[in-house]
Design an enzyme around this catalytic site. Structure first.
Site, PDB file in Angstrom:
ATOM      1  N   HIS A   1      46.992  92.636  24.893  1.00  0.00           N
ATOM      2  CA  HIS A   1      46.039  93.603  24.313  1.00  0.00           C
ATOM      3  C   HIS A   1      45.049  94.006  25.397  1.00  0.00           C
ATOM      4  O   HIS A   1      44.154  93.244  25.741  1.00  0.00           O
ATOM      5  CB  HIS A   1      45.293  92.957  23.135  1.00  0.00           C
TER       6      HIS A   1
ATOM      7  N   HIS B   1      42.609  90.109  18.501  1.00  0.00           N
ATOM      8  CA  HIS B   1      41.325  89.533  18.940  1.00  0.00           C
ATOM      9  C   HIS B   1      40.587  88.821  17.797  1.00  0.00           C
ATOM     10  O   HIS B   1      39.479  89.198  17.437  1.00  0.00           O
ATOM     11  CB  HIS B   1      40.425  90.576  19.597  1.00  0.00           C
TER      12      HIS B   1
ATOM     13  N   HIS C   1      43.380  95.934  14.078  1.00  0.00           N
ATOM     14  CA  HIS C   1      41.967  95.604  14.291  1.00  0.00           C
ATOM     15  C   HIS C   1      41.453  95.158  12.921  1.00  0.00           C
ATOM     16  O   HIS C   1      41.231  95.993  12.045  1.00  0.00           O
ATOM     17  CB  HIS C   1      41.187  96.812  14.821  1.00  0.00           C
TER      18      HIS C   1
HETATM   19  O1  DOR Z   1      34.871  95.805  21.805  1.00  0.00           O
HETATM   20  C1  DOR Z   1      35.811  96.546  21.650  1.00  0.00           C
HETATM   21  N1  DOR Z   1      36.045  97.562  22.511  1.00  0.00           N
HETATM   22  N2  DOR Z   1      36.592  96.370  20.597  1.00  0.00           N
HETATM   23  C2  DOR Z   1      37.554  97.249  20.284  1.00  0.00           C
HETATM   24  O2  DOR Z   1      38.216  97.044  19.306  1.00  0.00           O
HETATM   25  C3  DOR Z   1      37.747  98.470  21.092  1.00  0.00           C
HETATM   26  C4  DOR Z   1      37.250  98.294  22.452  1.00  0.00           C
HETATM   27  C5  DOR Z   1      37.144  99.590  23.229  1.00  0.00           C
HETATM   28  O3  DOR Z   1      38.082 100.397  23.194  1.00  0.00           O
HETATM   29  O4  DOR Z   1      36.126  99.781  23.879  1.00  0.00           O
HETATM   30 ZN    ZN Z   2      40.927  96.279  21.815  1.00  0.00          ZN
END
Ligand code: DOR
Ligand code: ZN
Length: 375
Positions: A27, A187, A149
């Protein structure tokens, strides 16, 4: 024995190197344009493959867009480095079942379900998975993993509870509707998610980031507000971190590594409304070695970082290796990105392990002097 002798004795008995089947990152966000050229080398030099998140602007919603994106990523891989981007589709309320069939034929490995509004660039996501029932049925038939997510977006749900509520109210009914759909809960951050995945069948797995293994939510407020530690799902309290560490080191093959490295320019993190995302591509495997060692579980790192993900996705494990060397180094403060910069997680901190590269000095105690590039 004097205390200093004891320390010397212990240091002498610490392994100087650690050679793993080359790990994969299940990921990661590599963005596009200048940012992509800045960050892809970090991932490609460490990991054999990486699952590439599709939350660009506009999102990667078609097979053609994903294939074009893969070509841009490959153009940024340094010469002599072997790396395979594993591409994904961004599911919207309008993704047709046929797109799943086209995607699978083109080698796209998975599709991502962003609850609309849950995180960065998720506004084109899905407000209710029941909107795409025929597409999910096509994925189940194709055996294509659904990457989730896992957070509800309702503003009346406390941000620290959004993952646990998602599991009860969305994931459980989704799994009942599609019992043979491979799902990766991405995550994960809570003990509830660990327990739910542990008790599930082979169709459900989860990724865990290095930062959720190393930090709890106190890191967000250590001496002041720390925007570079802000990500979604947000860091949780220590008891959750310990549950994640137990899962990552505990031998269940349905937990594996996904860095969720998510670069933003430092100026967008250090702002009135900081973007969510920690940049870890240049430190994540090193952070993992540190936290696994602190849990006396270095010997479990290879399964978590190099084997379990490939097994779940039905891919061959990598056949080359990556060597980490016990050689303290200071994480750089700034990674230049055009006129701006990215600030990596752990900036300015010392990590005990670093990646051994082909051109580094020979490793006295590693028979093959192995490195991360297949040459
Ligand atoms: O903290 C995060 N940043 N969580 C996510 O699910 C997306 C990611 C991003 O694309 O910046
Ligand atoms: Zn992510």
């Amino acid at each position: 024995m004097e205390v200093s002798d004891k320390i010397l004795y212990m240091t002498a008995n610490l392994p100087p190197t650690l050679t793993l089947t080359r790990p994969d990152d299940w990921h990661v966000h590599v963005r596009d344009g200048l940012m992509l050229t800045t960050v892809v080398p970090h991932t490609a030099e460490r990991f054999g493959r990486a699952v590439i998140m599709p939350n660009l602007r506009p999102p990667v919603t078609t097979t053609q867009a994903a294939t074009d994106y893969a070509a841009r990523i490959m153009a940024a891989v340094p010469d002599g480095v072997q790396f395979v981007p594993l591409m994904t589709l961004y599911l919207t309320a309008h993704t047709p079942p046929d797109e799943v069939r086209r995607a699978q034929a083109a080698g796209i490995v998975a599709a991502k379900f962003y609850p609309a509004g849950a995180t960065t660039h998720s506004d084109a996501g899905i407000s209710d998975w029941r909107q795409i029932t025929p597409t999910l049925a096509a994925m189940q038939k194709a055996g294509m993993p659904l990457l989730i997510h896992g957070e509800v977006t309702a503003v009346d749900v406390d941000i620290f509870d959004r993952e646990a509520v998602f599991i009860d109210t969305e994931l459980a009914p989704l799994r009942r509707a599609f019992p043979a759909l491979p799902i990766v809960l991405e995550h994960i951050t809570t003990r509830q998610a660990v327990q739910y995945v542990q008790e599930a069948d082979w169709f459900l797995a989860a990724t865990i980031t290095a930062h959720h293994l190393l930090y709890n939510r106190n890191a967000l407020f250590a001496g002041g507000l720390r925007p570079h530690c802000y990500c979604l799902p947000v860091l949780k309290r220590e008891s959750h971190r310990l549950a994640l560490l137990q899962a990552a080191t505990g031998g269940c093959a349905r937990f594996f590594f996904g860095s969720d490295s998510a670069p933003h320019l430092a100026k967008q993190k250090e702002s009135d409304c900081a973007c969510a995302g920690c940049y870890t591509a240049n430190v994540a495997i090193e952070m993992l070695a540190q936290v696994f060692e602190s849990a006396n579980a270095l010997h479990k790192l290879e399964a978590f970082a190099s084997w379990n993900g490939a097994d779940f996705y039905g891919l061959e494990r990598n056949t080359d290796t990556l060597t980490l060397q016990r050689a303290p180094w200071t994480v750089p403060d700034h990674l230049p990105c055009g006129p701006d910069h990215i600030r990596p997680l752990c900036a300015g901190q010392t990590l005990d392990w670093r990646v051994h590269r082909p051109l580094d000095e020979p490793l006295a105690q590693t028979p093959s002097g192995l490195c991360c590039a297949k040459v």
